[in-house]
Write a protein that holds these residues in place. Structure first.
Motif, short mmCIF file in Angstrom:
data_model
loop_
_atom_site.label_atom_id
_atom_site.label_comp_id
_atom_site.label_asym_id
_atom_site.label_seq_id
_atom_site.Cartn_x
_atom_site.Cartn_y
_atom_site.Cartn_z
N GLN A 192 41.06 36.44 46.10
CA GLN A 192 41.37 35.15 46.73
C GLN A 192 40.25 34.16 46.46
OE1 GLN A 192 44.26 34.56 48.25
NE2 GLN A 192 44.98 36.67 48.10
N GLU A 193 40.62 32.88 46.32
CA GLU A 193 39.65 31.86 45.94
C GLU A 193 38.56 31.63 46.98
OE1 GLU A 193 41.50 28.25 44.69
OE2 GLU A 193 42.64 29.22 43.07
N ASP A 194 38.81 31.99 48.24
CA ASP A 194 37.79 31.77 49.27
C ASP A 194 36.75 32.90 49.31
OD1 ASP A 194 39.56 33.67 50.21
OD2 ASP A 194 39.67 32.87 52.25
N ASN A 197 31.97 34.67 44.64
CA ASN A 197 32.16 35.01 43.23
C ASN A 197 31.85 36.47 42.89
OD1 ASN A 197 33.27 32.66 42.18
ND2 ASN A 197 31.28 31.67 41.94
N ARG A 200 34.82 38.48 43.92
CA ARG A 200 35.97 38.23 43.04
C ARG A 200 35.79 38.92 41.68
NH1 ARG A 200 37.81 32.37 42.20
NH2 ARG A 200 39.86 33.37 41.90
N HIS A 230 47.29 35.78 40.28
CA HIS A 230 45.87 35.92 40.59
C HIS A 230 45.02 36.06 39.33
CE1 HIS A 230 47.28 36.46 44.73
NE2 HIS A 230 46.05 36.17 45.08
N GLY A 233 44.94 32.62 37.74
CA GLY A 233 44.06 31.78 38.56
C GLY A 233 42.60 32.07 38.31
N ALA A 234 42.27 33.36 38.11
CA ALA A 234 40.87 33.75 37.88
C ALA A 234 40.34 33.24 36.55
CB ALA A 234 40.75 35.28 37.94
N LYS A 236 40.51 30.38 35.57
CA LYS A 236 40.05 29.00 35.80
C LYS A 236 38.90 28.94 36.80
CE LYS A 236 44.44 27.92 36.57
NZ LYS A 236 45.70 27.18 36.85
N SER A 237 38.34 30.11 37.14
CA SER A 237 37.20 30.16 38.07
C SER A 237 35.99 29.44 37.49
CB SER A 237 36.85 31.63 38.34
OG SER A 237 35.58 31.76 38.94
N ARG A 243 36.05 34.77 34.70
CA ARG A 243 36.99 34.27 33.68
C ARG A 243 37.13 35.28 32.56
NH1 ARG A 243 33.81 29.64 34.22
NH2 ARG A 243 33.11 29.67 32.04
#
Length: 431
Positions: A192-194, A197, A200, A230, A233-234, A236-237, A243
């Protein structure tokens, strides 16, 4: 309480320090002492090491070495050695001692200052025990710890690392569908983006290693969509390592679940092209890896059309006009001062170009010849070397007839390049 230090623990700490001394004599003596402790009472040695691993009063390098020693007690580099050590764990340590070691290892892993070696040991031990249908509470414990509110970010990161190592260690048949669902649910939560790092990234690495177990999840559209959402989306982290592992996951999916790619290819195309053009080299190389893997899969499907359970969609040929231009532009990003055999973005691009040639065959000749003619006599040595590399990489794929005239025309220029002022250009011309 693993924080209580007795005389035996202190003595083990000293031996561990000796075993990593810069002084060869002291280090050899320390290693001999550790071997003696191992041979004298294996179960007690395991228990002493796992207590040291979790002891927050011990020096961090001692705890780290305790974890590595524990890992090496149950695994080896060679499969035969690993088998012998697993047999020793199962047959020469009684059940009560094994249960105590497992319990203490989980306490060590949950320590706020646990070293990375704790994740390595728990994953190795978990792979052995889960394959024998023992330690059923392991995955539940790891997942509950991740989901507990007061768990620190450092501990969450370490547990995701443990899950990643565990998936990497285990055979596909060793993890049940139920446990795969538990692992994937926890990993998706970690992406999850919240989340921080490092969490994640550790979750992304765990997802990469768990994909091989997710076949039934990829057959369910809703579950597949969540996983792909997901991962994409990752890519573009703002965290380069995440990435890179996300693009590596897309490459793994291209290999494992090619037939499930159609709904996602437009998005993946945009993400990979953008990364190859503008991202850091380490990330761009993983984006290139997606196309290299896709080529390999399609080459295999075309070679085994009758035996394959699904058809080749020819993604590479459909995207060739766009992907070729981007891949060719990587060839002049050489590392002038690196080792000739070093893996870098130029070499990744060259390998990908070779695979594209095998995947689309005669269709590659015209666009690559345009690139070669434009750059073979360029002032910049990078462009000259890239032109030579491009020509060399497409020789395996097209029919001989399609290459006959281009080779005859190019041969004098190749001979001329053998006398180029730049060493890399000469080397590539000779190749």
């Amino acid at each position: 309480n693993t924080n209580i230090r007795n005389e035996g623990d202190m003595e083990l700490s000293q031996v561990l320090l000796e075993a990593q001394s810069a002084n060869t004599n002291i280090r050899n003596e320390g290693e001999q002492k550790l071997k003696q402790l191992e041979n004298a009472n294996l179960a007690q040695f395991f228990l002493s090491l796992v207590k040291e691993l979790g002891n927050e009063r011990a020096e961090m390098n001692c705890r780290h070495l305790a974890g590595l020693y524990l890992k090496n007690l149950i695994s080896g580099r060679e499969s035969a050695t690993s088998y012998e050590k697993r047999e020793r764990w199962q047959n020469f340590i009684d059940e009560n001692a094994r249960e105590e070691i497992k319990k203490l290892s989980l306490l060590a892993l949950s320590s706020p200052t646990a070293p990375h070696a704790a994740a390595q040991f728990v994953s190795k031990l978990g792979a052995i025990e889960l394959a024998l249908n023992r330690w059923p509470e392991l995955l539940d414990h790891l997942i509950q710890t991740i989901q507990t509110e007061h768990t620190t970010d450092a501990t969450k990161t370490l547990i995701f690392e443990t899950l990643g190592y565990l998936c990497d260690e285990m055979d596909e048949s060793s993890i049940s569908k139920e446990n795969t669902n538990k692992i994937l649910t926890a990993i998706v939560g970690g992406l999850q983006e919240d989340m921080a790092n490092p969490i994640r990234f550790a979750a992304g690495t765990a997802l990469l290693n768990s994909l091989v177990f997710a076949r039934h999840n990829f057959q369910v559209e809703a579950e597949r969509n969540i996983i792909m959402q997901h991962i994409c989306g990752a890519t573009k982290s703002n965290y380069a390592q995440l990435r890179a592992v996300a693009f590596e996951s897309l490459a793994r999916i291209a290999s494992l679940y090619y037939e499930q790619l159609p709904p996602y290819m437009n998005v993946i195309f945009e993400l990979t092209i953008s990364s190859i053009k503008s991202d850091t080299d380490d990330v761009a190389m993983m984006a290139i890896e997606f196309w290299s893997t896709l080529c390999e899969e399609e080459i295999e499907l075309m070679d085994d059309q009758e035996e394959a359970s699904y058809k080749c969609v020819h993604y590479v040929q459909q995207a060739a006009a766009h992907i070729l231009d981007v891949i060719l532009q990587t060839l002049n990003r050489q590392d002038e001062h690196g080792d000739a055999d070093a893996w870098n973005i130029a070499s990744a691009g060259a390998v990908c170009l070779s695979l594209i040639a095998q995947a689309i065959r005669d269709h590659i000749v015209a666009p690559v010849l345009i690139y070669v003619e434009k750059n073979i006599l360029a002032q910049d040595w990078r462009n000259r070397e890239a032109a030579l590399m491009a020509f060399g990489q497409i020789l395996d794929g097209p029919k001989q007839d399609a290459l006959m005239n281009p080779v005859e025309k190019a041969l004098p220029l190749f001979i001329q390049s053998l006398n180029d002022a730049h060493l890399l250009v000469k080397d590539t011309a000779a190749w």
